[in-house]
Structures are given as C-alpha cells and as structure tokens.
Design a protein around this motif. Structure first.
Motif, PDB file in Angstrom:
ATOM      1  N   ASP A 198       0.821  -1.182  -0.020  1.00  0.00           N
ATOM      2  CA  ASP A 198       0.033   0.088  -0.021  1.00  0.00           C
ATOM      3  C   ASP A 198       0.947   1.484  -0.235  1.00  0.00           C
ATOM      4  N   ARG A 199       2.049   1.102  -0.387  1.00  0.00           N
ATOM      5  CA  ARG A 199       2.971   2.163  -0.219  1.00  0.00           C
ATOM      6  C   ARG A 199       2.573   3.331  -1.628  1.00  0.00           C
ATOM      7  N   LYS A 200       2.934   4.468  -1.306  1.00  0.00           N
ATOM      8  CA  LYS A 200       2.543   5.594  -2.346  1.00  0.00           C
ATOM      9  C   LYS A 200       3.908   6.487  -2.144  1.00  0.00           C
ATOM     10  N   ASN A 201       4.439   6.779  -3.261  1.00  0.00           N
ATOM     11  CA  ASN A 201       5.511   7.613  -3.528  1.00  0.00           C
ATOM     12  C   ASN A 201       5.406   8.679  -4.429  1.00  0.00           C
ATOM     13  N   TYR A 202       4.168   8.893  -4.994  1.00  0.00           N
ATOM     14  CA  TYR A 202       3.829   9.922  -5.837  1.00  0.00           C
ATOM     15  C   TYR A 202       2.413  10.557  -5.509  1.00  0.00           C
ATOM     16  N   VAL A 203       2.103  11.595  -5.032  1.00  0.00           N
ATOM     17  CA  VAL A 203       0.898  12.179  -4.554  1.00  0.00           C
ATOM     18  C   VAL A 203       0.384  13.293  -5.215  1.00  0.00           C
ATOM     19  N   ARG A 204      -0.701  13.260  -5.741  1.00  0.00           N
ATOM     20  CA  ARG A 204      -1.535  14.616  -6.396  1.00  0.00           C
ATOM     21  C   ARG A 204      -2.738  14.722  -5.503  1.00  0.00           C
ATOM     22  N   SER A 221      12.246   6.606  -3.422  1.00  0.00           N
ATOM     23  CA  SER A 221      11.151   5.754  -3.364  1.00  0.00           C
ATOM     24  C   SER A 221      11.099   5.411  -4.574  1.00  0.00           C
ATOM     25  N   ILE A 222      10.909   6.332  -5.699  1.00  0.00           N
ATOM     26  CA  ILE A 222      10.226   5.715  -6.971  1.00  0.00           C
ATOM     27  C   ILE A 222      11.490   5.147  -7.744  1.00  0.00           C
ATOM     28  N   LYS A 223      12.570   5.502  -7.345  1.00  0.00           N
ATOM     29  CA  LYS A 223      13.597   4.597  -7.884  1.00  0.00           C
ATOM     30  C   LYS A 223      13.984   3.052  -7.579  1.00  0.00           C
ATOM     31  N   SER A 229       1.285   5.799  -7.429  1.00  0.00           N
ATOM     32  CA  SER A 229       0.696   7.013  -7.267  1.00  0.00           C
ATOM     33  C   SER A 229      -0.728   7.170  -6.791  1.00  0.00           C
ATOM     34  N   THR A 230      -1.026   8.150  -6.093  1.00  0.00           N
ATOM     35  CA  THR A 230      -2.445   8.139  -5.564  1.00  0.00           C
ATOM     36  C   THR A 230      -2.749   9.807  -6.004  1.00  0.00           C
ATOM     37  N   TYR A 231      -4.390   9.769  -5.775  1.00  0.00           N
ATOM     38  CA  TYR A 231      -4.974  11.008  -6.120  1.00  0.00           C
ATOM     39  C   TYR A 231      -5.762  11.359  -4.828  1.00  0.00           C
ATOM     40  N   ILE A 232      -5.903  12.624  -4.249  1.00  0.00           N
ATOM     41  CA  ILE A 232      -6.500  13.011  -3.174  1.00  0.00           C
ATOM     42  C   ILE A 232      -7.361  14.024  -3.693  1.00  0.00           C
ATOM     43  N   LYS A 233      -8.498  14.219  -3.183  1.00  0.00           N
ATOM     44  CA  LYS A 233      -9.590  15.515  -3.332  1.00  0.00           C
ATOM     45  C   LYS A 233      -9.225  16.334  -1.993  1.00  0.00           C
ATOM     46  N   SER A 234      -8.745  17.566  -2.713  1.00  0.00           N
ATOM     47  CA  SER A 234      -8.084  18.544  -1.714  1.00  0.00           C
ATOM     48  C   SER A 234      -9.280  19.693  -1.580  1.00  0.00           C
ATOM     49  N   ASP A 235      -9.002  20.402  -0.355  1.00  0.00           N
ATOM     50  CA  ASP A 235      -9.830  21.513  -0.009  1.00  0.00           C
ATOM     51  C   ASP A 235      -8.838  22.870  -0.071  1.00  0.00           C
ATOM     52  N   ALA A 236      -7.649  22.624  -0.730  1.00  0.00           N
ATOM     53  CA  ALA A 236      -7.002  23.542  -0.952  1.00  0.00           C
ATOM     54  C   ALA A 236      -7.495  24.597  -1.903  1.00  0.00           C
ATOM     55  N   THR A 237      -6.958  26.091  -1.674  1.00  0.00           N
ATOM     56  CA  THR A 237      -7.401  27.069  -2.385  1.00  0.00           C
ATOM     57  C   THR A 237      -6.593  27.629  -3.398  1.00  0.00           C
ATOM     58  N   ASN A 238      -5.281  27.178  -3.468  1.00  0.00           N
ATOM     59  CA  ASN A 238      -4.292  27.305  -4.204  1.00  0.00           C
ATOM     60  C   ASN A 238      -3.275  26.424  -4.336  1.00  0.00           C
ATOM     61  N   ASP A 239      -2.148  26.333  -5.229  1.00  0.00           N
ATOM     62  CA  ASP A 239      -1.308  25.443  -5.780  1.00  0.00           C
ATOM     63  C   ASP A 239      -0.511  25.149  -4.533  1.00  0.00           C
ATOM     64  N   ALA A 240      -0.186  26.213  -3.660  1.00  0.00           N
ATOM     65  CA  ALA A 240       1.016  26.031  -2.690  1.00  0.00           C
ATOM     66  C   ALA A 240       0.242  25.190  -1.548  1.00  0.00           C
ATOM     67  N   ASP A 241      -0.920  25.243  -1.322  1.00  0.00           N
ATOM     68  CA  ASP A 241      -1.500  24.533   0.045  1.00  0.00           C
ATOM     69  C   ASP A 241      -1.657  23.363  -0.704  1.00  0.00           C
ATOM     70  N   LEU A 250       2.113  12.048   1.524  1.00  0.00           N
ATOM     71  CA  LEU A 250       3.239  11.491   0.793  1.00  0.00           C
ATOM     72  C   LEU A 250       4.130  11.129   2.352  1.00  0.00           C
ATOM     73  N   ASP A 251       4.100  11.847   3.217  1.00  0.00           N
ATOM     74  CA  ASP A 251       5.122  11.444   4.506  1.00  0.00           C
ATOM     75  C   ASP A 251       4.391  10.289   5.201  1.00  0.00           C
ATOM     76  N   ARG A 252       2.976  10.159   5.057  1.00  0.00           N
ATOM     77  CA  ARG A 252       2.348   9.217   5.886  1.00  0.00           C
ATOM     78  C   ARG A 252       2.424   7.852   5.047  1.00  0.00           C
ATOM     79  N   GLN A 253       2.243   7.994   3.837  1.00  0.00           N
ATOM     80  CA  GLN A 253       2.142   6.818   2.836  1.00  0.00           C
ATOM     81  C   GLN A 253       3.356   6.302   2.296  1.00  0.00           C
ATOM     82  N   ASP A 254       4.504   7.103   2.221  1.00  0.00           N
ATOM     83  CA  ASP A 254       5.828   6.546   1.506  1.00  0.00           C
ATOM     84  C   ASP A 254       6.671   5.833   2.606  1.00  0.00           C
ATOM     85  N   ARG A 255       5.822   4.674   3.379  1.00  0.00           N
ATOM     86  CA  ARG A 255       6.608   3.956   4.367  1.00  0.00           C
ATOM     87  C   ARG A 255       5.852   2.521   3.983  1.00  0.00           C
TER      88      ARG A 255
END
Length: 620
Positions: A198-204, A221-223, A229-241, A250-255
């Motif tokens: 269930d490891r994920k090393n690429y998150v959008r 990790s990708i190497k 990869s995984t996709y999450i629906k975000s509540d962010a209002t801009n790209d930085a958030d 990524l910190d939670r799932q790349d392990r």
C-alpha cells in the motif's frame, strides 16, 4: 457454563443451549461490536428474529445488542448480533446544523434520530463557526456524519476520539491512561509483518473547483520501488496549499505498513480490551515490547478463560472525514415546497478563436478514429486544441454566434499538426463539417485539464460532467446565447438508444432505452419548470408523472412514463429542471427499462391530439 450467562429479551436464559465459545469482534473504523454464537435447537426457545441478546459474566456485561442474522442447520442455530451502534452505520439521512451548534449538541441530535442513548459526549466547548449541511448523497451513514463532526472538532481542538457502546453512546478522547495496563503474561503468539503493497511515493492533491493542483513525490522511493501514485481530493484554494497537503499525505504513505498481531489468553476476570484501548505489550521473545493501541479486537469467550486476538498499532482514531459543503442552493416556492438548484457559474469568454470541423470519415485522423488522448472520437464532444493554450482534458464552452446550434460544452481530447494558437477543430458529423466551414468562435474554459490521462477519465464520465456544467451555466448570472430549443433533456447518462416519435404508428412520444443494469439509477427531471398535474400509477404507463409548463404564454404538458418506483413528486407541486421526478424503470406495459417521453403543445388529451415531436424542441 459457570457464571457466563446468555439472555434473550432480558428474561429468557438460554445459557445451557449455547455452544462455546462465544465470539466478539470490534474495530475502530466499524463502530459496532459483532457477536457470533451457536445455540442448540431445543423446545421453548423464544422468538429470535430481532430480539435483544445480552452476554453477562458476573457483574461484567460482555455484550448487549440486537439479533440480525439467524442461520439454522440440523439442530444448531447460528446467531449474529450487533450492538446498537450498528444503527449509526445502517441509517442515512440529511442533517442540518446551524452556525453556532456545538459538537456535543450535533451528536446528541444524531443519537436521538438513531434511537441511541447519549451516555458520554465531548464537553461541548467547541462551537462550529459555519453552518453544516450534511447531505445523504455525500455521507453514506449517520456514522460518517458523526466522524465528520469529530474531524472538524479536531481541527480546532487538536483532540482525537473513538466511540463505544456501553449502555449508551460513549465518545472517548484518545489519550494514554495514567495507569497503563501491562500485557506480558498470557501472550501465546506475537507476529510482526512489514508490507509495501500500500506504499505511495507520488501524490497528487487537487481541488477542481478552485483549480488548485499540487504534487509531492519521493525520487528515491520511485527509483527503488517504481512509481506508486495516488490522487486525493483537496480543500486547498491555491497550488501551494495543495502541494503541502500532498506532502503530508506522502509523508504518511511513503513507508512500509507494519502489522503487529498478538494472541492473549487470560482468566475470565482479566480486564477486557476494546479497539482504541492502550496498553504496554511485551511478548516473551521481545518481538513486541512497547506501548500500543488495540484495533480489530476478536474475543473467544469460554466459561473460565478468554482468548483475544488483536492488532497492536502505534496510533488509531476514527475515520477522518472533512466536511464537504454541498454544491446546491435551497429555494422555496409559493406552496412552501423546498427545491434545490446547483450553484451557477459565470462564463468569461475569450475572443479571437477560429474553429473548423473534422470527422474520421473525412480523413485527417488515424484510421481507427482514435484521438491523441486514446479516446474514440465522438461528435459534439471531441475537439482538437493547442495544448499550450488549452491543456488536454479541459472542459470548455464554445460559443458560435453564426451557428448557435453548435454552441455547447466540449472536451479537449485531441491535437493536430495545424492546430496552433487560437485555432480549434470541432468534432461534428461528417455531413455537417463542410457546411460548417470556418467560423469565428469564443471560448470559455470551465475546467482546466491535466493531460491525456485526465481526458480519458473525463470521456468515460462525459454525460455526467456535461450535464453538471450545463445546469450550472443555466443557473449562472450570465448565460451563453440561447438556441431555438425551449426545453432541456429529461435525463442524462446510461443511454443505449431511442425509438423515434410515432414509431411504431400511434406511438405519440419517444422511448429512451438504458442498460438493464442501470434500472432505478438514471435520474429523471422536468424538461422545464412547471407544476405536477398527475403523479401515480397507470396500467399502461406504469408509474407516471405529468407536468404542465407555461413558456412565453404557451401552455405545454410533458409526460414521463415507466418510472422505476413511486414518483418523488406530488400533484400540485411546483418543480424546476433540477427536481428529481424519479428514476428510469420498467413498470407498466414495458419489456425493457426505458423512459417513454411525450411533449404536448397544449394540455394532454386522451386522443393525443396535441402531441408534438420532442426532437423539434429538445437537443437530445
């Protein structure tokens, strides 16, 4: 059976008929505790279906709940029961909490509706600063609404919780007890498993409405493992958030996922553990020696001892479900009925674009008719664009003033060598391409695409996407040029084909067929605002609805037949194009699930003298 007693409806003692062991299961994510036990079939047993059942041992109440499943084989009866928290999982409904409602009061409302006594709830100091409108179409149960309330509470108070049934609903703050129980004696088995499945090393992380998009990845990790990869629906209002949210995920799932399981055998008087409880666990070989929370707890109860199997986890809490504001607005008509409409959008057009038309039948696209995104070419959906200006996967509105019948919503899913700058190719039927010629058009990008994969995904959901944006455009403050069509389509999605008007002879309407597997799932809505004049059962039409409309002084009446079940509207009810009438079905004189739709210029008559061809007035 020593002092281990089992009661049905609190007064029938069936202990002597029980085949031991009695089994219990619970987990943090599933809320309710599950009981499984076998009874010998003997005379005098009370009625079991829906009865209460309780398991007691001295002063300890191991279980109290309702019987839901009964299996009989030979002389053995297998019973499956759940504690009352199951009613949080099994029920779903709308909940509306005004701004200023405390978490405690909101949960108390949920308990009362589920018929569960609130025993221990959060202190109630936190007051929600926004109105919380939970819609049953987005939240699948009372439990998910409760989890969302606690998730929103946690964002402000930083407190985590879990729930439990103990003579009522108890919500405990997740914290380590002052006196930590120690489990060492009685641990007969301990295992540790490490898995990267269930490891994920690429998150959008993406918010389509705000067009916020963020990516986080681990090159190392990708190497090592390849891209996961995984996709999450975000509540962010801009790209930085959005990037920050992706980085947290990524910190939670790349392990690796580490699973620790234990088996503990103890005397009957030893402390009982639920999922969410905390203890210091030390196995004989020191394979496990640390403080852990329990999850997925399973008990086998015997008269003189118990066997517990459980996962030992570093952290556990209720499912994290952020509140999602519904994309609807409430309106009330003169009769006091509440209707809903999807929130509108304002179109902003860019001028200076030039459009031509293309079709595989005329050449210019590969022989299979496959677009650059990998989709099959489709007329009045596919457009070829310059991806530098309009990324593939974009949903756009094209306004063609000279040919308004071609104005509409399209998907950017193709490119071409000559398609550069502000030029586009619109996919049209072959016989219409040459007459279309070269036209000046205006473009409004409704949703910016993310590339070929995004275009492929949207093509598979196109009917739903186009219908969504069509309604939002109609409800916006500015609308595109209107065509000569006065009505909207009565349904969208799931179409297999249609029988034309007056085919066969005497058939004063059209039939729109759907896949049989989608019976009762394809939504019906009025073709225009109006008033329901008939809603009920007809021998030939099955469940049917008639709606009268007044447009520019002209009276019209539309008919929707073979509805799946009893219509969701009543006679005299004011309806809009967003009101759900019912779902496409197969009732009445029908041998395949379909909508029989009629449109009458004037009121409906038994002779169908006012029937008109719907294709003249509706863009099907």
């Amino acid at each position: 059976m020593a002092d281990l007693r089992v009661y049905i409806d609190s007064k029938y003692d069936v202990s002597e008929s029980v085949i031991i062991p009695i089994k219990l299961e619970d987990s943090v994510s599933q809320a309710a505790v599950k009981l499984s036990l076998d009874l010998m079939r003997v005379s005098g047993l009370p009625e079991l279906d829906g009865a209460h059942i309780s398991v007691r041992q001295g002063k300890r109440l191991w279980f109290f709940g309702h019987i839901f499943v009964i299996k009989r084989k030979d002389r053995v009866i297998n019973i499956t029961a759940y504690d009352p928290l199951l009613y949080l999982v099994k029920n779903k409904d709308d909940f509306y909490f005004k701004k200023g409602t405390t978490t405690r009061k909101a949960i108390d409302t949920i308990c009362r509706r589920a018929g569960i006594k609130p025993k221990l709830l959060p202190a109630g100091k936190y007051t929600h600063r926004q109105t919380l409108d939970y819609r049953a179409d987005k939240y699948d149960s009372y439990y998910s609404v409760l989890a969302s309330l606690l998730t929103e509470d946690k964002k402000k108070t930083k407190k985590s919780y879990w729930v439990r049934y103990d003579k009522g609903l108890k919500i405990y703050e997740r914290s380590r007890p002052k006196n930590v129980p120690v489990l060492s004696e009685g641990i007969t088995d301990a295992q540790v498993e490490s898995s990267n499945e269930d490891r994920k090393n690429y998150v959008r992380a993406r918010n389509r409405e705000r067009r916020a998009d963020g990516i986080a990845k681990s090159t190392k990790s990708i190497k090592k493992y390849g891209r996961l990869s995984t996709y999450i629906k975000s509540d962010a209002t801009n790209d930085a958030d959005a990037r920050r949210e992706a980085k947290k995920t990524l910190d939670r799932q790349d392990r690796p996922k580490v699973t620790r399981t234990i088996r503990h055998v103890a005397t009957s008087g030893t402390q009982r553990f639920f999922s969410g409880d905390y203890a210091y666990i030390k196995s004989k070989d020191d394979l496990i020696a640390h403080g852990y929370y329990f999850d997925n707890v399973k008990y086998e109860i015997y008269p003189n001892h118990t066997v517990m199997d459980a996962d030992a986890v570093v952290s556990t809490s209720l499912p994290s479900i952020s509140y999602e504001k519904p994309d609807v607005q409430k309106k009330q008509d003169g009769l006091g009925n509440t209707t809903e409409s999807i929130k509108g959008i304002r179109l902003k057009f860019s001028k200076g674009w030039v459009a031509t038309a293309y079709n595989p039948a005329l050449g210019g696209i590969n022989g299979t008719g496959t677009t650059a995104s990998g989709n099959k070419f489709k007329t009045k959906r596919s457009i070829a664009v310059d991806p530098k200006l309009i990324p593939m996967g974009s949903v756009v509105y094209i306004k063609c003033r000279a040919k308004p019948e071609y104005s509409g919503i399209y998907l950017a899913e193709d490119v071409g060598g000559a398609i550069k700058g502000k030029r586009i190719d619109m996919g049209l039927p072959a016989k219409e391409c040459i007459p279309f010629g070269r036209r000046d058009v205006e473009i409004s990008i409704l949703e910016k695409g993310l590339g070929r994969a995004d275009a492929r995904q949207k093509a598979g959901e196109w009917d739903k996407i186009r219908s969504h944006y069509k309604v939002r455009i109609q409800n916006g403050k500015t609308t595109p040029s209107k065509s000569n069509k006065a009505f909207v389509r009565p349904m969208s999605g799931g179409w297999m084909g249609r029988k034309q008007f007056k085919t066969p002879a005497g058939h004063f309407g059209i039939d729109i067929l759907i896949d049989r597997a989608k019976t009762g799932k394809v939504r019906l809505h009025p073709v225009a605002d109006g008033t329901v004049t008939r809603s009920g059962w007809s021998t030939s039409y099955g469940w049917v609805v008639y709606i009268v409309h007044s447009i520019n002084g002209q009276t019209w009446e539309s008919v929707y037949a073979h509805i799946h079940a009893k219509p969701k509207v009543k006679v005299g009810q004011k309806v809009t194009v967003n009101t759900t009438i019912g779902y496409v079905g197969n009732t009445g004189w029908s041998d395949w699930p379909h909508l029989h739709f009629e449109l009458h210029r004037g009121r409906w008559t038994y002779s169908k003298s006012h029937a008109v061809n719907p294709h003249t007035y509706i863009n099907f």
